[in-house]
Design a protein around this motif. Structure first.
Motif, PDB file in Angstrom:
ATOM      1  N   ASN A  48       0.836  -1.061   0.084  1.00 53.65           N
ATOM      2  CA  ASN A  48       0.019   0.044   0.058  1.00 53.65           C
ATOM      3  C   ASN A  48       0.765   1.316  -0.125  1.00 53.65           C
ATOM      4  O   ASN A  48       0.548   1.986  -0.728  1.00 53.65           O
ATOM      5  CB  ASN A  48      -0.662  -0.027   1.213  1.00 53.65           C
ATOM      6  N   SER A  49       1.910   1.316   0.719  1.00 50.21           N
ATOM      7  CA  SER A  49       2.837   2.253   0.819  1.00 50.21           C
ATOM      8  C   SER A  49       3.586   2.770  -0.521  1.00 50.21           C
ATOM      9  O   SER A  49       3.589   3.794  -0.853  1.00 50.21           O
ATOM     10  CB  SER A  49       3.787   2.202   2.006  1.00 50.21           C
ATOM     11  N   ILE A  59      -5.077   1.738  -4.380  1.00 45.65           N
ATOM     12  CA  ILE A  59      -5.133   0.358  -4.694  1.00 45.65           C
ATOM     13  C   ILE A  59      -6.808   0.227  -4.491  1.00 45.65           C
ATOM     14  O   ILE A  59      -7.305   0.476  -3.210  1.00 45.65           O
ATOM     15  CB  ILE A  59      -4.310  -0.613  -3.510  1.00 45.65           C
ATOM     16  N   ASN A  60      -7.282  -0.902  -5.215  1.00 47.78           N
ATOM     17  CA  ASN A  60      -8.437  -1.277  -5.211  1.00 47.78           C
ATOM     18  C   ASN A  60      -8.797  -2.652  -4.404  1.00 47.78           C
ATOM     19  O   ASN A  60      -9.619  -2.862  -3.389  1.00 47.78           O
ATOM     20  CB  ASN A  60      -9.024  -1.545  -6.712  1.00 47.78           C
ATOM     21  N   SER A  76       5.365 -12.603  -2.605  1.00 46.71           N
ATOM     22  CA  SER A  76       4.660 -12.279  -3.863  1.00 46.71           C
ATOM     23  C   SER A  76       3.430 -11.499  -3.209  1.00 46.71           C
ATOM     24  O   SER A  76       2.688 -12.061  -2.471  1.00 46.71           O
ATOM     25  CB  SER A  76       4.416 -13.300  -4.725  1.00 46.71           C
ATOM     26  N   CYS A  77       3.084 -10.397  -4.245  1.00 44.55           N
ATOM     27  CA  CYS A  77       1.671  -9.786  -4.012  1.00 44.55           C
ATOM     28  C   CYS A  77       1.158  -9.463  -5.376  1.00 44.55           C
ATOM     29  O   CYS A  77       1.775  -9.080  -6.440  1.00 44.55           O
ATOM     30  CB  CYS A  77       1.941  -8.293  -3.345  1.00 44.55           C
ATOM     31  N   THR A  78       0.059  -9.520  -5.281  1.00 44.79           N
ATOM     32  CA  THR A  78      -0.862  -9.120  -6.499  1.00 44.79           C
ATOM     33  C   THR A  78      -1.792  -8.148  -6.127  1.00 44.79           C
ATOM     34  O   THR A  78      -2.308  -8.018  -4.807  1.00 44.79           O
ATOM     35  CB  THR A  78      -1.684 -10.221  -7.043  1.00 44.79           C
ATOM     36  N   TYR A  79      -2.210  -7.038  -7.010  1.00 46.81           N
ATOM     37  CA  TYR A  79      -3.065  -5.863  -6.468  1.00 46.81           C
ATOM     38  C   TYR A  79      -3.787  -5.537  -7.617  1.00 46.81           C
ATOM     39  O   TYR A  79      -3.480  -5.753  -8.891  1.00 46.81           O
ATOM     40  CB  TYR A  79      -2.262  -4.593  -5.881  1.00 46.81           C
ATOM     41  N   THR A  80      -4.932  -4.678  -7.625  1.00 44.36           N
ATOM     42  CA  THR A  80      -5.559  -3.992  -8.606  1.00 44.36           C
ATOM     43  C   THR A  80      -5.489  -2.437  -8.086  1.00 44.36           C
ATOM     44  O   THR A  80      -5.664  -2.181  -7.001  1.00 44.36           O
ATOM     45  CB  THR A  80      -6.954  -4.597  -8.848  1.00 44.36           C
ATOM     46  N   LEU A  81      -5.922  -1.692  -9.289  1.00 50.11           N
ATOM     47  CA  LEU A  81      -5.983  -0.295  -8.852  1.00 50.11           C
ATOM     48  C   LEU A  81      -7.233   0.282  -9.101  1.00 50.11           C
ATOM     49  O   LEU A  81      -8.067  -0.291  -9.834  1.00 50.11           O
ATOM     50  CB  LEU A  81      -4.980   0.704 -10.019  1.00 50.11           C
ATOM     51  N   VAL A  82      -7.599   1.262  -8.253  1.00 44.45           N
ATOM     52  CA  VAL A  82      -9.045   1.939  -8.466  1.00 44.45           C
ATOM     53  C   VAL A  82      -9.104   2.312  -9.879  1.00 44.45           C
ATOM     54  O   VAL A  82     -10.386   2.292 -10.438  1.00 44.45           O
ATOM     55  CB  VAL A  82      -9.066   3.219  -7.563  1.00 44.45           C
ATOM     56  N   SER A  83      -8.217   2.779 -10.509  1.00 42.60           N
ATOM     57  CA  SER A  83      -8.443   3.306 -11.885  1.00 42.60           C
ATOM     58  C   SER A  83      -8.553   2.189 -13.059  1.00 42.60           C
ATOM     59  O   SER A  83      -9.025   2.447 -14.094  1.00 42.60           O
ATOM     60  CB  SER A  83      -6.986   4.163 -12.199  1.00 42.60           C
ATOM     61  N   GLN A  84      -8.025   0.964 -12.500  1.00 42.55           N
ATOM     62  CA  GLN A  84      -8.221  -0.097 -13.577  1.00 42.55           C
ATOM     63  C   GLN A  84      -8.285  -1.422 -12.556  1.00 42.55           C
ATOM     64  O   GLN A  84      -7.803  -2.064 -12.523  1.00 42.55           O
ATOM     65  CB  GLN A  84      -6.650  -0.284 -14.108  1.00 42.55           C
ATOM     66  N   PRO A  85      -9.616  -1.570 -12.098  1.00 44.91           N
ATOM     67  CA  PRO A  85     -10.100  -2.779 -11.370  1.00 44.91           C
ATOM     68  C   PRO A  85      -9.956  -3.917 -11.683  1.00 44.91           C
ATOM     69  O   PRO A  85      -9.860  -4.839 -11.148  1.00 44.91           O
ATOM     70  CB  PRO A  85     -11.477  -2.092 -10.733  1.00 44.91           C
ATOM     71  N   GLY A  86     -10.286  -4.039 -13.111  1.00 45.69           N
ATOM     72  CA  GLY A  86     -10.131  -5.352 -13.822  1.00 45.69           C
ATOM     73  C   GLY A  86      -8.765  -5.926 -14.034  1.00 45.69           C
ATOM     74  O   GLY A  86      -8.754  -6.961 -14.640  1.00 45.69           O
TER      75      GLY A  86
END
Length: 114
Positions: A48-49, A59-60, A76-86
């Motif tokens: 997040n930071s 982050i979504n 390992s981490c996976t994430y989605t962004l608010v601007s590109q949630p899919g």
């Protein structure tokens, strides 16, 4: 007189060696227990930071592993962004433990590089 110095050095060597072995054992056990209880939260905090401060995104959703399975100090981490949630993204973020305190932050996952 010489024999008593030898005994003293032998005792000091055994005590010192035992103390080092105990310290290594406690650090290993402590790291594993810490990763079990705090690993995921620590890595997701690093994620997040990193995304907020370096990428200037929100982050979504995110998910990180708890355990550093390959011993490189990152999970390992996976994430989605608010601007590109899919669209999912992958990063490696610092693992909880001594390695995590030395590494800090995130880096691009070797598997996700083009």
């Amino acid at each position: 007189m010489q024999m008593s110095k030898f005994k003293l050095f032998l005792i000091l060597g055994l005590v010192g060696g035992g103390a080092i072995a105990l310290m290594v054992l406690l650090l290993t056990v402590g790291r594993n227990i810490g990763q079990f209880f705090f690993g995921r939260n620590f890595a997701e905090g690093q994620l997040n930071s990193y995304v907020a401060n370096v990428m200037k995104e929100d982050i979504n959703g995110s998910q990180c592993q708890s355990w550093d399975t390959d011993g490189n100090g990152y999970v390992s981490c996976t994430y989605t962004l608010v601007s590109q949630p899919g669209r999912p993204y992958a990063l490696e973020c610092a693992a909880w433990g001594l390695d995590g305190f030395l590494n800090r932050g995130c880096r691009q996952s070797p598997l996700s590089r083009p």
